[in-house]
Write a protein that holds these residues in place. Sequence first.
Motif, PDB file in Angstrom:
ATOM      1  N   GLY A  54      41.989  48.658  38.518  1.00 35.56           N
ATOM      2  CA  GLY A  54      41.202  48.710  39.745  1.00 35.56           C
ATOM      3  C   GLY A  54      42.052  48.872  40.985  1.00 35.56           C
ATOM      4  N   LEU A  55      43.366  48.704  40.857  1.00 35.96           N
ATOM      5  CA  LEU A  55      44.289  48.882  41.972  1.00 35.96           C
ATOM      6  C   LEU A  55      45.046  50.197  41.796  1.00 35.96           C
ATOM      7  N   ARG A  56      45.381  50.836  42.912  1.00 34.66           N
ATOM      8  CA  ARG A  56      46.115  52.095  42.839  1.00 34.66           C
ATOM      9  C   ARG A  56      47.143  52.167  43.961  1.00 34.66           C
ATOM     10  N   ILE A  57      48.247  52.806  43.691  1.00 32.28           N
ATOM     11  CA  ILE A  57      49.326  52.942  44.661  1.00 32.28           C
ATOM     12  C   ILE A  57      49.067  54.168  45.533  1.00 32.28           C
ATOM     13  N   THR A  58      49.078  53.980  46.842  1.00 34.97           N
ATOM     14  CA  THR A  58      48.825  55.090  47.767  1.00 34.97           C
ATOM     15  C   THR A  58      50.075  55.523  48.520  1.00 34.97           C
ATOM     16  N   ASN A  59      51.101  54.670  48.542  1.00 33.21           N
ATOM     17  CA  ASN A  59      52.321  55.023  49.248  1.00 33.21           C
ATOM     18  C   ASN A  59      53.483  54.221  48.682  1.00 33.21           C
ATOM     19  N   GLN A  60      54.626  54.893  48.512  1.00 30.51           N
ATOM     20  CA  GLN A  60      55.817  54.221  48.010  1.00 30.51           C
ATOM     21  C   GLN A  60      57.029  54.719  48.773  1.00 30.51           C
ATOM     22  N   ASN A  61      57.806  53.781  49.330  1.00 30.42           N
ATOM     23  CA  ASN A  61      58.995  54.124  50.102  1.00 30.42           C
ATOM     24  C   ASN A  61      60.060  53.082  49.823  1.00 30.42           C
ATOM     25  N   ASP A  62      61.046  53.458  49.014  1.00 31.81           N
ATOM     26  CA  ASP A  62      62.080  52.524  48.572  1.00 31.81           C
ATOM     27  C   ASP A  62      61.419  51.320  47.891  1.00 31.81           C
ATOM     28  N   TYR A  63      61.529  50.137  48.512  1.00 32.52           N
ATOM     29  CA  TYR A  63      60.989  48.927  47.894  1.00 32.52           C
ATOM     30  C   TYR A  63      59.719  48.445  48.596  1.00 32.52           C
ATOM     31  N   ASN A  64      59.115  49.326  49.363  1.00 28.14           N
ATOM     32  CA  ASN A  64      57.835  49.044  50.004  1.00 28.14           C
ATOM     33  C   ASN A  64      56.753  49.901  49.369  1.00 28.14           C
ATOM     34  N   GLU A  65      55.618  49.304  49.097  1.00 30.21           N
ATOM     35  CA  GLU A  65      54.503  50.063  48.545  1.00 30.21           C
ATOM     36  C   GLU A  65      53.200  49.614  49.191  1.00 30.21           C
ATOM     37  N   ARG A  66      52.266  50.551  49.279  1.00 24.08           N
ATOM     38  CA  ARG A  66      50.909  50.219  49.698  1.00 24.08           C
ATOM     39  C   ARG A  66      50.002  50.406  48.495  1.00 24.08           C
ATOM     40  N   ILE A  67      49.225  49.381  48.212  1.00 20.93           N
ATOM     41  CA  ILE A  67      48.345  49.385  47.047  1.00 20.93           C
ATOM     42  C   ILE A  67      46.915  49.185  47.516  1.00 20.93           C
ATOM     43  N   LYS A  68      46.026  50.029  47.068  1.00 21.23           N
ATOM     44  CA  LYS A  68      44.625  49.958  47.479  1.00 21.23           C
ATOM     45  C   LYS A  68      43.761  49.286  46.412  1.00 21.23           C
ATOM     46  N   SER A  69      42.812  48.507  46.897  1.00 22.21           N
ATOM     47  CA  SER A  69      41.792  47.904  46.037  1.00 22.21           C
ATOM     48  C   SER A  69      40.496  47.885  46.841  1.00 22.21           C
ATOM     49  N   GLY A  70      39.636  48.857  46.585  1.00 22.08           N
ATOM     50  CA  GLY A  70      38.413  48.961  47.366  1.00 22.08           C
ATOM     51  C   GLY A  70      38.728  49.244  48.819  1.00 22.08           C
ATOM     52  N   ASP A  71      38.233  48.372  49.719  1.00 23.63           N
ATOM     53  CA  ASP A  71      38.473  48.534  51.153  1.00 23.63           C
ATOM     54  C   ASP A  71      39.798  47.952  51.612  1.00 23.63           C
ATOM     55  N   TYR A  72      40.519  47.289  50.728  1.00 20.02           N
ATOM     56  CA  TYR A  72      41.704  46.542  51.128  1.00 20.02           C
ATOM     57  C   TYR A  72      43.000  47.247  50.768  1.00 20.02           C
ATOM     58  N   THR A  73      44.016  47.009  51.625  1.00 22.35           N
ATOM     59  CA  THR A  73      45.355  47.536  51.379  1.00 22.35           C
ATOM     60  C   THR A  73      46.332  46.378  51.219  1.00 22.35           C
ATOM     61  N   TYR A  74      47.019  46.356  50.080  1.00 21.63           N
ATOM     62  CA  TYR A  74      48.052  45.361  49.808  1.00 21.63           C
ATOM     63  C   TYR A  74      49.393  45.948  50.251  1.00 21.63           C
ATOM     64  N   TYR A  75      50.134  45.210  51.079  1.00 21.70           N
ATOM     65  CA  TYR A  75      51.484  45.616  51.458  1.00 21.70           C
ATOM     66  C   TYR A  75      52.463  44.853  50.559  1.00 21.70           C
ATOM     67  N   PHE A  76      53.172  45.591  49.722  1.00 21.35           N
ATOM     68  CA  PHE A  76      53.998  45.025  48.651  1.00 21.35           C
ATOM     69  C   PHE A  76      55.464  45.348  48.928  1.00 21.35           C
ATOM     70  N   PHE A  77      56.298  44.308  48.965  1.00 24.14           N
ATOM     71  CA  PHE A  77      57.720  44.487  49.249  1.00 24.14           C
ATOM     72  C   PHE A  77      58.553  43.698  48.248  1.00 24.14           C
ATOM     73  N   VAL A  78      59.540  44.369  47.646  1.00 22.84           N
ATOM     74  CA  VAL A  78      60.462  43.725  46.703  1.00 22.84           C
ATOM     75  C   VAL A  78      61.822  43.609  47.370  1.00 22.84           C
ATOM     76  N   ASP A  79      62.374  42.411  47.361  1.00 20.76           N
ATOM     77  CA  ASP A  79      63.631  42.132  48.045  1.00 20.76           C
ATOM     78  C   ASP A  79      64.774  42.025  47.023  1.00 20.76           C
ATOM     79  N   LEU A  80      65.389  43.162  46.688  1.00 15.10           N
ATOM     80  CA  LEU A  80      66.472  43.165  45.715  1.00 15.10           C
ATOM     81  C   LEU A  80      67.688  42.399  46.215  1.00 15.10           C
ATOM     82  N   THR A  81      67.908  42.403  47.532  1.00 12.08           N
ATOM     83  CA  THR A  81      69.073  41.708  48.087  1.00 12.08           C
ATOM     84  C   THR A  81      68.987  40.206  47.845  1.00 12.08           C
ATOM     85  N   SER A  82      67.814  39.622  48.113  1.00 11.83           N
ATOM     86  CA  SER A  82      67.630  38.185  47.882  1.00 11.83           C
ATOM     87  C   SER A  82      67.729  37.852  46.399  1.00 11.83           C
ATOM     88  N   TYR A  83      67.201  38.752  45.558  1.00 12.66           N
ATOM     89  CA  TYR A  83      67.308  38.522  44.109  1.00 12.66           C
ATOM     90  C   TYR A  83      68.768  38.564  43.677  1.00 12.66           C
TER      91      TYR A  83
END
Length: 213
Positions: A54-83
Motif C-alpha cells: 500500500g506504500l510506494r516510493i515517489t522520490n529517492q535522493n541518496d539516503y532520503n526518500e519520499r514514500i506515499k500512502s494515500g494522501d500522506y507523504t512519509y519523509y524517510f532518512f537513513v543516517d549511515l554516518t551515525s550507524y
Amino acid sequence: MKKIVLVLIMILLLTGCTSVQKMSLEEIINNNLNSNLTLASEHRSGYKYYLPKGLRITNQNDYNERIKSGDYTYYFFVDLTSYYNKVIEKFESRDDVYYSKAIDFKDKYGYLEIKLIKDNKYLIEIMYNYAKIEVIVRKNDINVTVANAISILSSIDYNDTMVEKIIGEELSSFSELEYNIFKTTHESNYLELVEKDVYEEQEEIIHDTDLIK
C-alpha cells in the motif's frame, strides 16, 4: 469460489486494520519490534528494508526518500554516518505533546513523538535503528501510520562491509551532521513544507538543507 476468496481477503484486511486501531501506540511498537521481520523488498547502497503493502516510493535522493500512502507523504532518512560511528543519544520524553516516548529494544533504540500541529493535523516523528520517518496525518490515521513507519525502520538491515566502503574512506566529509535524527523537529519552515506537500499534492519541493541532507 472467487467471490468467497475475495470476501475472506477483505475480512482479513478489515480485521487487521481494526485491531491496529484498537491498540495503544506502545502495543503497536512492541508487536512490530517482536515480529522479527527479515523480508526486504527495497535494496539500497549499504542497507535494505521492507516496504509495507500500500506504500510506494515517489522520490529517492541518496539516503532520503519520499514514500506515499494515500494522501500522506512519509519523509524517510537513513543516517549511515551515525550507524557507522554507533552514535547513541538519550531521548528525553516530553509532557507537552500528544505522545512522546523513547524506544529501546535489544541493541536498538530511538523514539516516537507526536505533536498536534493545528486543527486535526499531527506530526509523527519516529526514529529507530539509525533512521527516521516524519509524516503529518489526521488523528484517526495515527495508529496505522505508526505501524507502517516502525515496520520500515525495524526492518532496515545494514551491510557493514558496504557501509565501511561508503563512509570509512570519506569520513571527513561526513564529520558534521546537517540533519540530526536524534533531535525532534521544531522548525516551522519544515512543517510548512511538509503540510504543503501532503495536503496540496505538490510534487516538486526543495527542502531546507539545514534540516535534511
